[in-house]
Design a protein around this motif. Structure first.
Motif, PDB file in Angstrom:
ATOM      1  N   PRO A 198     -32.590 -78.666  -1.275  1.00  0.00           N
ATOM      2  CA  PRO A 198     -31.580 -79.047  -1.855  1.00  0.00           C
ATOM      3  C   PRO A 198     -30.983 -77.994  -2.890  1.00  0.00           C
ATOM      4  O   PRO A 198     -29.551 -78.004  -3.222  1.00  0.00           O
ATOM      5  CB  PRO A 198     -32.058 -80.232  -2.844  1.00  0.00           C
ATOM      6  CG  PRO A 198     -33.450 -80.042  -2.941  1.00  0.00           C
ATOM      7  CD  PRO A 198     -33.948 -79.409  -1.646  1.00  0.00           C
ATOM      8  N   ASP A 199     -31.573 -76.805  -3.246  1.00  0.00           N
ATOM      9  CA  ASP A 199     -31.152 -76.161  -4.048  1.00  0.00           C
ATOM     10  C   ASP A 199     -31.729 -74.399  -3.490  1.00  0.00           C
ATOM     11  O   ASP A 199     -32.418 -74.436  -2.830  1.00  0.00           O
ATOM     12  CB  ASP A 199     -31.485 -76.182  -5.490  1.00  0.00           C
ATOM     13  CG  ASP A 199     -32.855 -76.072  -5.503  1.00  0.00           C
ATOM     14  OD1 ASP A 199     -33.853 -75.930  -4.597  1.00  0.00           O
ATOM     15  OD2 ASP A 199     -33.576 -75.989  -6.779  1.00  0.00           O
ATOM     16  N   VAL A 200     -31.105 -73.425  -4.360  1.00  0.00           N
ATOM     17  CA  VAL A 200     -31.446 -72.243  -3.981  1.00  0.00           C
ATOM     18  C   VAL A 200     -32.847 -71.926  -3.966  1.00  0.00           C
ATOM     19  O   VAL A 200     -33.416 -71.274  -3.350  1.00  0.00           O
ATOM     20  CB  VAL A 200     -30.544 -71.126  -4.556  1.00  0.00           C
ATOM     21  CG1 VAL A 200     -30.639 -71.031  -5.941  1.00  0.00           C
ATOM     22  CG2 VAL A 200     -30.514 -69.727  -3.960  1.00  0.00           C
ATOM     23  N   TYR A 201     -33.489 -72.322  -5.204  1.00  0.00           N
ATOM     24  CA  TYR A 201     -34.943 -71.956  -5.500  1.00  0.00           C
ATOM     25  C   TYR A 201     -35.902 -72.516  -4.139  1.00  0.00           C
ATOM     26  O   TYR A 201     -36.834 -71.821  -3.571  1.00  0.00           O
ATOM     27  CB  TYR A 201     -35.399 -72.474  -6.659  1.00  0.00           C
ATOM     28  CG  TYR A 201     -34.231 -71.979  -7.740  1.00  0.00           C
ATOM     29  CD1 TYR A 201     -34.586 -70.749  -8.272  1.00  0.00           C
ATOM     30  CD2 TYR A 201     -33.351 -72.992  -8.354  1.00  0.00           C
ATOM     31  CE1 TYR A 201     -33.393 -70.370  -9.266  1.00  0.00           C
ATOM     32  CE2 TYR A 201     -32.721 -72.419  -9.481  1.00  0.00           C
ATOM     33  CZ  TYR A 201     -32.776 -70.996  -9.872  1.00  0.00           C
ATOM     34  OH  TYR A 201     -31.822 -70.628 -10.674  1.00  0.00           O
ATOM     35  N   SER A 202     -35.676 -73.712  -3.874  1.00  0.00           N
ATOM     36  CA  SER A 202     -36.491 -74.236  -2.832  1.00  0.00           C
ATOM     37  C   SER A 202     -36.215 -73.644  -1.497  1.00  0.00           C
ATOM     38  O   SER A 202     -37.218 -73.465  -0.822  1.00  0.00           O
ATOM     39  CB  SER A 202     -36.452 -75.766  -2.783  1.00  0.00           C
ATOM     40  OG  SER A 202     -35.038 -76.246  -2.507  1.00  0.00           O
ATOM     41  N   ARG A 203     -35.071 -73.311  -1.302  1.00  0.00           N
ATOM     42  CA  ARG A 203     -34.706 -72.532  -0.126  1.00  0.00           C
ATOM     43  C   ARG A 203     -35.423 -71.103   0.012  1.00  0.00           C
ATOM     44  O   ARG A 203     -35.786 -70.825   1.066  1.00  0.00           O
ATOM     45  CB  ARG A 203     -32.989 -72.565   0.073  1.00  0.00           C
ATOM     46  CG  ARG A 203     -32.468 -73.731   0.232  1.00  0.00           C
ATOM     47  CD  ARG A 203     -30.928 -73.703   0.460  1.00  0.00           C
ATOM     48  NE  ARG A 203     -30.339 -74.966   0.584  1.00  0.00           N
ATOM     49  CZ  ARG A 203     -28.874 -75.349   0.147  1.00  0.00           C
ATOM     50  NH1 ARG A 203     -28.230 -74.460  -0.203  1.00  0.00           N
ATOM     51  NH2 ARG A 203     -28.594 -76.522   0.570  1.00  0.00           N
ATOM     52  N   ALA A 223     -29.534 -66.265  -9.420  1.00  0.00           N
ATOM     53  CA  ALA A 223     -29.084 -67.779  -9.560  1.00  0.00           C
ATOM     54  C   ALA A 223     -29.496 -68.158 -11.078  1.00  0.00           C
ATOM     55  O   ALA A 223     -28.652 -68.988 -11.426  1.00  0.00           O
ATOM     56  CB  ALA A 223     -30.156 -68.153  -8.676  1.00  0.00           C
ATOM     57  N   ASP A 224     -30.678 -67.750 -11.858  1.00  0.00           N
ATOM     58  CA  ASP A 224     -30.815 -68.185 -13.013  1.00  0.00           C
ATOM     59  C   ASP A 224     -29.956 -67.774 -14.063  1.00  0.00           C
ATOM     60  O   ASP A 224     -29.684 -68.366 -14.732  1.00  0.00           O
ATOM     61  CB  ASP A 224     -32.422 -67.889 -13.472  1.00  0.00           C
ATOM     62  CG  ASP A 224     -32.650 -68.336 -14.821  1.00  0.00           C
ATOM     63  OD1 ASP A 224     -32.485 -69.706 -14.814  1.00  0.00           O
ATOM     64  OD2 ASP A 224     -33.231 -67.551 -15.405  1.00  0.00           O
ATOM     65  N   LEU A 226     -27.885 -71.488 -12.679  1.00  0.00           N
ATOM     66  CA  LEU A 226     -28.161 -72.735 -11.663  1.00  0.00           C
ATOM     67  C   LEU A 226     -29.586 -73.256 -12.049  1.00  0.00           C
ATOM     68  O   LEU A 226     -30.565 -72.468 -12.127  1.00  0.00           O
ATOM     69  CB  LEU A 226     -28.134 -72.245 -10.151  1.00  0.00           C
ATOM     70  CG  LEU A 226     -26.868 -71.707  -9.648  1.00  0.00           C
ATOM     71  CD1 LEU A 226     -27.042 -70.928  -8.318  1.00  0.00           C
ATOM     72  CD2 LEU A 226     -25.693 -72.830  -9.569  1.00  0.00           C
ATOM     73  N   LYS A 227     -29.512 -74.624 -12.174  1.00  0.00           N
ATOM     74  CA  LYS A 227     -30.885 -75.225 -12.452  1.00  0.00           C
ATOM     75  C   LYS A 227     -31.829 -75.724 -11.364  1.00  0.00           C
ATOM     76  O   LYS A 227     -30.955 -76.137 -10.187  1.00  0.00           O
ATOM     77  CB  LYS A 227     -30.635 -76.234 -13.507  1.00  0.00           C
ATOM     78  CG  LYS A 227     -30.007 -76.023 -14.730  1.00  0.00           C
ATOM     79  CD  LYS A 227     -30.733 -75.306 -15.517  1.00  0.00           C
ATOM     80  CE  LYS A 227     -30.178 -74.863 -16.935  1.00  0.00           C
ATOM     81  NZ  LYS A 227     -30.749 -73.675 -17.510  1.00  0.00           N
ATOM     82  N   PRO A 228     -32.964 -75.640 -11.402  1.00  0.00           N
ATOM     83  CA  PRO A 228     -33.798 -76.309 -10.185  1.00  0.00           C
ATOM     84  C   PRO A 228     -33.485 -77.524  -9.901  1.00  0.00           C
ATOM     85  O   PRO A 228     -33.295 -78.375 -11.143  1.00  0.00           O
ATOM     86  CB  PRO A 228     -35.031 -75.861 -10.523  1.00  0.00           C
ATOM     87  CG  PRO A 228     -35.079 -75.059 -11.437  1.00  0.00           C
ATOM     88  CD  PRO A 228     -33.867 -74.975 -12.402  1.00  0.00           C
ATOM     89  N   TRP A 229     -33.378 -78.140  -8.657  1.00  0.00           N
ATOM     90  CA  TRP A 229     -33.276 -79.500  -8.313  1.00  0.00           C
ATOM     91  C   TRP A 229     -34.374 -80.344  -8.861  1.00  0.00           C
ATOM     92  O   TRP A 229     -35.555 -79.967  -8.805  1.00  0.00           O
ATOM     93  CB  TRP A 229     -33.108 -79.657  -6.837  1.00  0.00           C
ATOM     94  CG  TRP A 229     -32.786 -80.857  -6.296  1.00  0.00           C
ATOM     95  CD1 TRP A 229     -31.609 -81.742  -6.457  1.00  0.00           C
ATOM     96  CD2 TRP A 229     -33.752 -81.817  -5.851  1.00  0.00           C
ATOM     97  NE1 TRP A 229     -31.792 -82.751  -5.890  1.00  0.00           N
ATOM     98  CE2 TRP A 229     -33.275 -83.068  -5.490  1.00  0.00           C
ATOM     99  CE3 TRP A 229     -35.020 -81.699  -5.667  1.00  0.00           C
ATOM    100  CZ2 TRP A 229     -33.802 -84.091  -4.990  1.00  0.00           C
ATOM    101  CZ3 TRP A 229     -35.855 -82.773  -5.097  1.00  0.00           C
ATOM    102  CH2 TRP A 229     -34.920 -84.015  -4.692  1.00  0.00           C
TER     103      TRP A 229
END
Length: 104
Positions: free
Chosen positions: A32-37, A91-92, A96-99
């Motif tokens: 769902p978000d840039v961090y997990s990707r 991103a931070d 952008l917050k983690p999902w």
């Protein structure tokens, strides 16, 4: 004897590497978000690259060529970690917050 086993082991390593690449790509498309990707790409693709390079090193014509192939992996590990860190930091800084599953 090794001439019979080596192509099979090399082929199996290449298939395992392709599986990890496919898994990383699936994570890129589905998470769902840039961090997990970033996490999916950094982990799965680097592991896939290791298996692919090991499979190719087993088919190398000389030991020097095989070692050069295996040297690519730690260089890519360092590059991937650095680039992933830079993307996550940017991103931070953009806010952008983690999902979170429970977030509105």
């Amino acid at each position: 004897m090794t001439e019979l086993i080596l192509p099979w082991v090399s082929g199996a390593l290449l298939i395992v590497g392709a599986f990890f690449y496919a898994t990383g790509t699936l994570g890129l498309l589905r998470f769902p978000d840039v961090y997990s990707r970033l996490h999916a790409l950094a982990k799965a693709d680097n592991l896939g690259l290791g298996f692919v390079l090991l499979g190719l090193a087993l088919q190398a014509e000389s030991i020097a060529v095989g070692l050069k192939l295996l040297l690519i992996w730690p260089l890519m590990l360092a590059a991937s970690a650095g680039v992933s860190y830079a993307i996550a930091r940017r991103a931070d800084s953009l806010g952008l917050k983690p999902w979170r599953k429970d977030a509105p």
